[in-house]
Design an enzyme around this catalytic site. Structure first.
Site, mmCIF file in Angstrom:
data_model
loop_
_atom_site.group_PDB
_atom_site.id
_atom_site.type_symbol
_atom_site.label_atom_id
_atom_site.label_comp_id
_atom_site.label_asym_id
_atom_site.label_seq_id
_atom_site.Cartn_x
_atom_site.Cartn_y
_atom_site.Cartn_z
ATOM 1 N N CYS A 157 0.809 -1.226 0.000
ATOM 2 C CA CYS A 157 0.000 0.000 0.000
ATOM 3 C C CYS A 157 0.842 1.276 0.000
ATOM 4 O O CYS A 157 0.288 2.374 -0.027
ATOM 5 C CB CYS A 157 -0.954 -0.027 1.186
ATOM 6 S SG CYS A 157 -1.984 -1.504 1.170
ATOM 7 N N HIS A 296 -2.098 7.992 6.312
ATOM 8 C CA HIS A 296 -2.365 6.721 5.624
ATOM 9 C C HIS A 296 -3.728 6.203 6.088
ATOM 10 O O HIS A 296 -4.514 5.725 5.267
ATOM 11 C CB HIS A 296 -1.269 5.709 5.933
ATOM 12 C CG HIS A 296 -1.538 4.349 5.372
ATOM 13 N ND1 HIS A 296 -1.403 4.067 4.034
ATOM 14 C CD2 HIS A 296 -1.974 3.199 5.948
ATOM 15 C CE1 HIS A 296 -1.735 2.803 3.815
ATOM 16 N NE2 HIS A 296 -2.091 2.249 4.952
ATOM 17 N N GLU A 307 -0.261 4.593 13.466
ATOM 18 C CA GLU A 307 0.107 5.805 12.734
ATOM 19 C C GLU A 307 -0.044 7.041 13.619
ATOM 20 O O GLU A 307 0.791 7.952 13.571
ATOM 21 C CB GLU A 307 -0.750 5.970 11.476
ATOM 22 C CG GLU A 307 -0.357 7.223 10.694
ATOM 23 C CD GLU A 307 -1.090 7.392 9.389
ATOM 24 O OE1 GLU A 307 -2.074 6.658 9.149
ATOM 25 O OE2 GLU A 307 -0.671 8.256 8.594
ATOM 26 N N LYS A 328 -8.950 8.537 2.637
ATOM 27 C CA LYS A 328 -9.494 7.196 2.377
ATOM 28 C C LYS A 328 -10.935 7.073 2.890
ATOM 29 O O LYS A 328 -11.657 6.165 2.478
ATOM 30 C CB LYS A 328 -8.624 6.126 3.042
ATOM 31 C CG LYS A 328 -7.256 5.915 2.376
ATOM 32 C CD LYS A 328 -6.526 4.737 2.990
ATOM 33 C CE LYS A 328 -5.160 4.512 2.341
ATOM 34 N NZ LYS A 328 -4.137 5.471 2.823
ATOM 35 N N HIS A 333 -9.488 2.690 -0.105
ATOM 36 C CA HIS A 333 -8.041 2.459 -0.088
ATOM 37 C C HIS A 333 -7.617 1.955 -1.466
ATOM 38 O O HIS A 333 -7.954 0.838 -1.863
ATOM 39 C CB HIS A 333 -7.717 1.425 0.999
ATOM 40 C CG HIS A 333 -6.260 1.229 1.242
ATOM 41 N ND1 HIS A 333 -5.278 1.717 0.422
ATOM 42 C CD2 HIS A 333 -5.612 0.589 2.260
ATOM 43 C CE1 HIS A 333 -4.099 1.382 0.894
ATOM 44 N NE2 HIS A 333 -4.268 0.696 2.012
ATOM 45 N N PHE A 392 1.994 -3.399 3.756
ATOM 46 C CA PHE A 392 2.363 -4.736 4.219
ATOM 47 C C PHE A 392 3.873 -4.910 4.050
ATOM 48 O O PHE A 392 4.467 -4.361 3.126
ATOM 49 C CB PHE A 392 1.672 -5.807 3.363
ATOM 50 C CG PHE A 392 0.230 -6.064 3.710
ATOM 51 C CD1 PHE A 392 -0.387 -5.446 4.777
ATOM 52 C CD2 PHE A 392 -0.511 -6.953 2.947
ATOM 53 C CE1 PHE A 392 -1.721 -5.706 5.081
ATOM 54 C CE2 PHE A 392 -1.843 -7.219 3.238
ATOM 55 C CZ PHE A 392 -2.444 -6.598 4.305
#
Lengths: 404, 266
Positions: A157, A296, A307, A328, A333, A392
């Site tokens: 991502c 994010h 985060e 998002k 996403h 990831f």
């Protein structure tokens, strides 16, 4: 660094759930409109009902042969449209063969997507290796007659975040005159199923526009989105010489790895915080100079908290004043394309002098104690933005834009 | 902090995108032997890995990580602190065997058939992420290429990125099948398949003679890929030169010199 050596964004091509040009995208983003809908993923024995932020039929580039366009798979269509639109927007479409134009696209799972699309269409490409003779970036590079290097980059991502760093370096080291950077990704049934079985997706059963709820205490996972954004980047010197419009300067890049787990974000905020700190240092700005952080924040319980801790650590005392939001909540996403579409959100903030909201943020999670922008955009001076992307495999990326 | 001799380097035509190769190792493993390597990818001297770390990993990840562990085992790398190193991996057509099996099940069974490991273990970032997580590398990690041109993309991106960031070093991991396998639809191959990987330890250039670089001149396509060429070089200990033309002009040149020797830091 002299002003001439700055790297500017001078063109963009977008296909997103909130619109396919900056004006439409910014209008929707700042109005807090969601692109999430109830959709059916087809191609299986049984249809799959899902809340997603889809882009529907991908428009072909201007003057492109419809026959040629429809013969390409959907991921290639998306990449081609965004690339051509970007060159056109920057005013270099007609000059592309006389410039050294590089191409870097964030594309995290090209072959998984392509093999799946082919199987669902009745093909056997995964069983026939000879069919995989050219990747999408190389085919576009060749079809458009580009004369610089071309690569695909992937960090899940955070994929398209790396494209900006490579593009800037190629420009500053003189490998290219102009470089295209960005990312594209698709919702496919198997990708949806994979994330669903990872328990990463929201299972919210009510109104689809309420499903994506970053930072909210009732969030339960992310909503998949799809689309792409490709930007034209060039040195300020080159842009000025040809009279190009500058959307912004790509001022800073920082990246680290958690080195903790293949899927789960680290509970230690230090690595992600270091990525933010390095991007700010690269841009030569202090935390207090940042006017907006595009987080994010995908809406996963673990990720949003991790985060938030990283932002608080990186910004220090300034965190109390710097607005943070997650686009998002409206776009879903976009996976490999997330960093690119969130750079577009930062451009919207710079252009409109307003900070986009996090919609569906009705009850902020007490463990996400950043300065939120809940549900409504906030008009304010915006000169410097930071955008986080985490993927990831523990990849952390932060990009800093500055008004040119 | 250790320094390295300059025997093997990567360098751009204008000398600004240069780096030395401090160590490298190459591995070629038949598909049928991958199970053993999956259980124990390292050497006796290798750092311990998380238990069953590679259980769900792609074949190219297994061989790629094993190649890194072998390059790390070079005597002159023993004192290197890798904590802030980055890792960039350029696999070629990752995940074909597992994808064929997964797609079969997906078409027949639907959503429940899809393993949650498909995305994290078979996407393009999987090799770099596995190396980063296994070895505790906190520098940037990302995948590059993914298609037939992965080697050229990986070398170029590594050169570029090493210059763009402040990392002390970066692993470049190139992985591929020697001949692309034809899936049997159950996770195996109906054709003989050998999985190959080279791990290159790249460190910022310190000047000196160039033996590996990007040059502006045109060359012919090499008879073999870099991974296969490195395997030959490493097996007979010889020095030599490998070149790859770039579609946009010039070529990448990897000239392996005498074995790297670690020197004491000044």
């Amino acid at each position: 660094m002299s002003m001439d050596d700055q790297v500017w964004i001078t063109g963009l091509g977008a296909v997103t759930p909130l619109g396919n040009d900056l004006r439409t995208f910014a209008d929707n983003l700042l109005a807090g409109r969601s692109g999430v809908r109830a959709n059916e993923l087809t191609g299986l024995a049984t249809s799959l009902h899902a809340c997603t932020a889809s882009v529907g039929v991908i428009p072909p580039p201007r003057d492109w042969s419809p026959l040629d366009f429809t013969a390409r798979n959907r991921l290639e269509q998306l990449s081609l449209t965004c690339t051509v639109k970007s060159l056109d927007d920057a005013g270099v479409w007609d000059r592309r063969e006389s410039l050294r134009v590089g191409l870097v696209l964030g594309m995290g799972a090209e072959y998984l997507r392509v093999w799946e699309l082919d199987i669902l269409a009745g093909g056997r490409r995964v069983y026939e290796p000879a069919q995989d003779s050219q990747s999408i970036v190389h085919r576009i590079h060749s079809d458009l007659g580009l004369r610089g290097p071309a690569v695909a980059v992937a960090a899940a991502c955070a994929s398209s975040g790396f494209s900006f760093s490579l593009a800037r370096e190629w420009i500053q080291s003189g490998l290219v005159d102009v470089c295209l950077a960005g990312g594209c990704d698709l919702i496919t049934p198997m990708a949806y199923a994979g994330f669903f079985n990872l328990r990463a997706l929201s299972r919210y059963a009510g109104d689809p526009v309420k499903a994506s709820r970053p930072f909210d205490r009732d969030r339960d996972g992310f909503v998949m989105g799809e689309g792409g954004v490709v930007f034209v980047m060039e040195s300020a010197r080159h842009a000025r010489r040809r009279g190009a419009r500058a959307y912004a300067e790509l001022a800073g890049f920082g990246s680290t790895s958690d080195a903790a787990h293949m899927v789960i974000p680290s509970t230690d905020p230090q690595p992600a915080s270091h990525a933010i700190e390095r991007a700010l240092a690269d841009a030569d700005v202090d935390p207090g100079d940042v006017d907006y952080v595009n987080a994010h924040a995908a809406g996963t319980p673990v990720g949003d908290r991790a985060e938030s801790r990283a932002i608080l650590l990186a910004l220090g005392a300034a965190a109390a004043h710097v607005p943070v939001s997650s686009s998002k909540s409206m776009t879903g996403h976009l996976l490999s394309a997330a960093a690119a579409v969130e750079i577009l959100a930062c451009l919207a903030a710079l252009e409109r002098q307003a900070v986009p909201p996090t919609i569906n943020l009705d009850h902020p999670d007490a463990e996400c104690s950043v300065r939120h922008v809940p549900n409504e955009a906030q008009a304010q001076r915006v000169r410097v933005t930071a955008s986080n992307s985490f993927g990831f495999g523990g990849s952390n990326v932060c990009l800093v834009l500055r008004a040119a | 902090m250790p320094t390295y001799s300059q025997a093997t380097r990567v360098r751009a035509a204008d000398d600004r995108l240069a780096c030395a190769v401090a160590a490298h190792a190459t591995l070629r493993v038949p598909l049928e032997a991958l199970g053993t390597l999956r259980d124990n990818p390292g050497l006796d001297s290798s750092p311990p890995l998380p238990p069953r770390f590679l259980r769900h990993a792609d074949e190219q990840t297994v061989v790629g990580l094993a190649a890194v562990l072998r390059a790390m085992a070079a005597p002159h790398m023993a004192r290197v602190d890798f904590a802030d190193w980055g890792v960039l991996a350029a696999p070629r057509l990752l995940g074909r065997l597992s994808s064929a099996a997964t797609l079969n099940k997906f078409v027949e069974v639907g959503v429940p058939a899809i393993s949650p490991h498909v995305i994290p273990q078979h996407s393009l970032h999987a090799v770099s992420s596995a190396v980063s997580v296994a070895l505790g590398l906190h520098g940037p990690n990302f995948g590059i290429g993914g298609g037939p041109e992965s080697t050229a993309e990986g070398l170029l991106a590594a050169l570029t990125f090493l210059r763009a960031t402040q990392v002390p070093g970066m692993w470049l991991v190139l992985t591929e099948w020697d001949r692309e396998p034809t899936p049997d639809g159950q996770g195996g191959s109906v054709t003989p398949a050998v999985c190959c990987a080279s791990a290159l330890a790249l460190v910022p250039d310190k000047g000196g003679p160039t033996q590996l670089r990007i040059r502006a001149t045109r060359v012919n396509r090499p008879a073999q890929g870099l991974v296969a060429w490195l395997a030959d070089q490493e097996s007979d200990g010889s020095s030599g030169r490998w070149t790859l033309p770039l579609s946009w002009g010039g070529h990448i040149e990897f000239a392996a010199g005498a074995p790297m020797q670690q020197r004491k830091a000044a």
